[in-house]
Design an enzyme around this catalytic site. Structure first.
Site, PDB file in Angstrom:
ATOM      1  N   SER A   1       7.743  -4.574  11.178  1.00  0.00           N
ATOM      2  CA  SER A   1       7.188  -3.980   9.969  1.00  0.00           C
ATOM      3  C   SER A   1       6.355  -2.768  10.329  1.00  0.00           C
ATOM      4  CB  SER A   1       6.316  -4.992   9.216  1.00  0.00           C
ATOM      5  OG  SER A   1       5.565  -4.365   8.197  1.00  0.00           O
ATOM      6  N   LYS A   2       6.375  -1.737   9.447  1.00  0.00           N
ATOM      7  CA  LYS A   2       5.587  -0.532   9.715  1.00  0.00           C
ATOM      8  C   LYS A   2       4.100  -0.753   9.467  1.00  0.00           C
ATOM      9  CE  LYS A   2       6.642   1.405   5.131  1.00  0.00           C
ATOM     10  NZ  LYS A   2       7.442   2.416   4.436  1.00  0.00           N
ATOM     11  N   ARG A   3       3.745  -1.928   8.945  1.00  0.00           N
ATOM     12  CA  ARG A   3       2.335  -2.191   8.654  1.00  0.00           C
ATOM     13  C   ARG A   3       1.570  -2.732   9.863  1.00  0.00           C
ATOM     14  NH1 ARG A   3       2.289  -4.582   2.438  1.00  0.00           N
ATOM     15  NH2 ARG A   3       3.732  -3.042   1.583  1.00  0.00           N
TER      16      ARG A   3
END
Length: 503
Positions: free
Chosen positions: A260-262
């Site tokens: 995830s890019k988070r």
């Protein structure tokens, strides 16, 4: 539905860069469209204005272009279904919301802030859900007269929710996962229009997919729970739903969750196709492009991350991927990402990039104001290519063919910093100088000569260290031959002097 009219869409939200899962979704849509001579559309789903990041759109376009999977129509490419931004289609959504309200498939809800309600349920060990079981006890148009509703609409904020009819076993089909049955009793009445008048993803994407004649919705597994709502929305509007295919998650190789890019800080491998500059901090996070991966290798690797063509080989051109691709061969379960495998793919493509390696190496030696014949450079490339995965690594593995080492690996230098080493090197140097002339300084002759030297393995190690500056490198006798007698002896003498200085 005829595959002759295939239309698929990639619809990212402009909330940041694309990660591996996002760009794979785009790739699978592209491959499927091209396989069936269809259209691949780029749509920007920007209803979430709070998380909007201005540079996201240009990033998405550049990433798709680098991967060579450019859309046929959509944002940046034009088309007959303009605009391709959800934020510019609010009037369209409102028209269809009004139709749902008139048909009784949607209703006004005035209880916008439900935090207190959720806390109350949580206190009782329950999970609050705005659904058919409790909606008649809440503040919405279903519990009001027309006059009450009229007055309320003039004075209060509201959202519009979709009305789920309970008591149905909704049957659906996913191309990857097969038959799916959902009990509508377990569904909540999702918001279709927010209090600011902006459509939610659920409403906007359903209407856009229909109006843009999307035939196949190929998207990530995280949207699987929303499939029932979207199917019900299609039905309520009197439309035939598209074909659905929900792709498996890409998981971390350690098994700890999805990519995830988070949470980029927790990864020890790149998750973006191209570099991303964080707007607030200006910190640059490199992508596969900047780290030296070839786009063809990246796409090849990505295509096989969840899809299996059913044949043994793994290296495919983009056209071959198009010819072989099918949604039915995509795995249902999550797939693990392995950076070593990504490097393996790049190495396979590196073998076809020898001209580019030559250009890179030529520029590198020019920066050191030195010149070597083409044949010499090509020989160096052939000798060291099997040691590299990226073009930029060639200098690290071949510099010693062009320049003397500027420093020596500290731990080994400390170990050999003594009179004994000097004596060994001086004796070995004398043997070479006396027994082999310039014309006979070949790897074959050197190998034969070293067999007669006492402690030959130790001496060979010392020679390697003097020539390379470390214990790395190709066959020591080939290095000696390539450098020649004079340069080799000069480097041995240099190491002897370095040791003398230290002791």
């Amino acid at each position: 539905m005829s595959l002759d009219s295939v239309r698929v869409r990639f619809a990212p939200s402009p909330t940041g860069p694309l990660h591996l899962g996002g760009i794979r979704t785009a790739l699978y849509n592209y491959l499927f469209a091209k396989k069936h001579n269809g259209a691949f559309i780029l749509r920007i789903e920007d209803t979430d204005q709070k998380r909007f990041v201005k540079s996201s759109e240009s990033y998405i376009l550049e990433a798709l272009k680098w991967c060579n999977i450019e859309p046929d129509e959509g944002v940046g490419y034009g088309g007959h279904y303009f605009p391709y931004y959800q934020s510019k289609r609010l009037d369209v959504y409102r028209t269809y919301v009004n139709k749902l309200l008139k048909k009784g498939n949607a209703y006004y809800a005035f209880d916008i802030d439900l935090d207190q309600k959720r806390k109350e349920y949580n206190h009782r060990g329950l999970i609050f859900s705005y659904n058919s079981k409790i909606r008649m006890d809440l503040n919405n148009s279903l519990t009001m007269t027309e006059k009450q509703l009229h007055d309320k609409l003039r004075s209060c904020s509201y959202v519009i929710r979709f009305k789920i009819e309970p008591g149905e076993k909704l049957k659906m089909y996913d191309i990857i996962r097969g038959n799916i049955i959902v009990d509508t009793d377990n569904l909540d009445d999702k918001v279709l229009l927010k209090s600011d008048g902006v459509a939610t993803y659920h409403l906007a994407n359903t209407i856009d997919d229909y109006l843009m004649k999307i035939t196949h919705v190929i998207r990530g597994e995280e949207w699987l729970p929303s499939m029932s709502l979207h199917v019900l929305l299609y039905r309520a509007l009197g439309w035939t739903p598209p074909n659905f295919a929900h792709l498996p998650l890409i998981l971390r190789n350690n098994g700890k969750g999805k990519i995830s890019k988070r949470n980029t800080d927790s990864f020890n491998f790149p998750i973006y196709p191209i570099q991303w500059k964080i707007p607030k901090t200006k910190v640059v996070i490199p992508g596969y492009r900047e780290l030296g991966y070839f786009p063809e290798a990246f796409v090849n690797m990505l295509a096989l991350l969840g899809w299996n063509p059913g044949i043994k080989r793994e290296i495919f051109s983009l056209q071959e991927l198009i010819n072989l691709f099918s949604l039915e061969k995509i795995t249902k379960s999550g797939v693990y990402f392995n950076i070593k495998k990504a490097n393996w793919f790049n190495k396979k493509y590196l073998n076809k990039k020898q001209e580019e390696i030559f250009v890179f190496l030529s520029k590198k030696i020019k920066t050191h104001s030195i010149f070597f014949k083409k044949n010499y450079l090509w020989k160096v490339i052939y000798l060291t290519m099997d040691r590299i995965h990226f073009i930029h690594e060639i200098w690290e593995h071949s510099f010693y063919f062009f320049i003397s080492p500027s420093f020596y690996e500290a731990s080994f230098f400390k170990k050999i910093c003594n009179e004994k080493t000097i004596v060994q090197l001086e004796n070995a140097k004398k043997i070479l100088l006396c027994n082999i002339n310039l014309n006979q300084f070949t790897s074959i002759n050197l190998r034969c000569l070293f067999k007669t030297i006492k402690n030959k393995h130790q001496i060979m190690q010392l020679f390697r260290f003097s020539l390379v500056g470390s214990l790395k490198g190709i066959d020591i006798f080939i290095i000696l031959e390539m450098l020649g007698k004079e340069e080799s002896m000069r480097r041995v003498e240099k190491l002897i002097n370095q040791i003398k200085e230290k002791i």
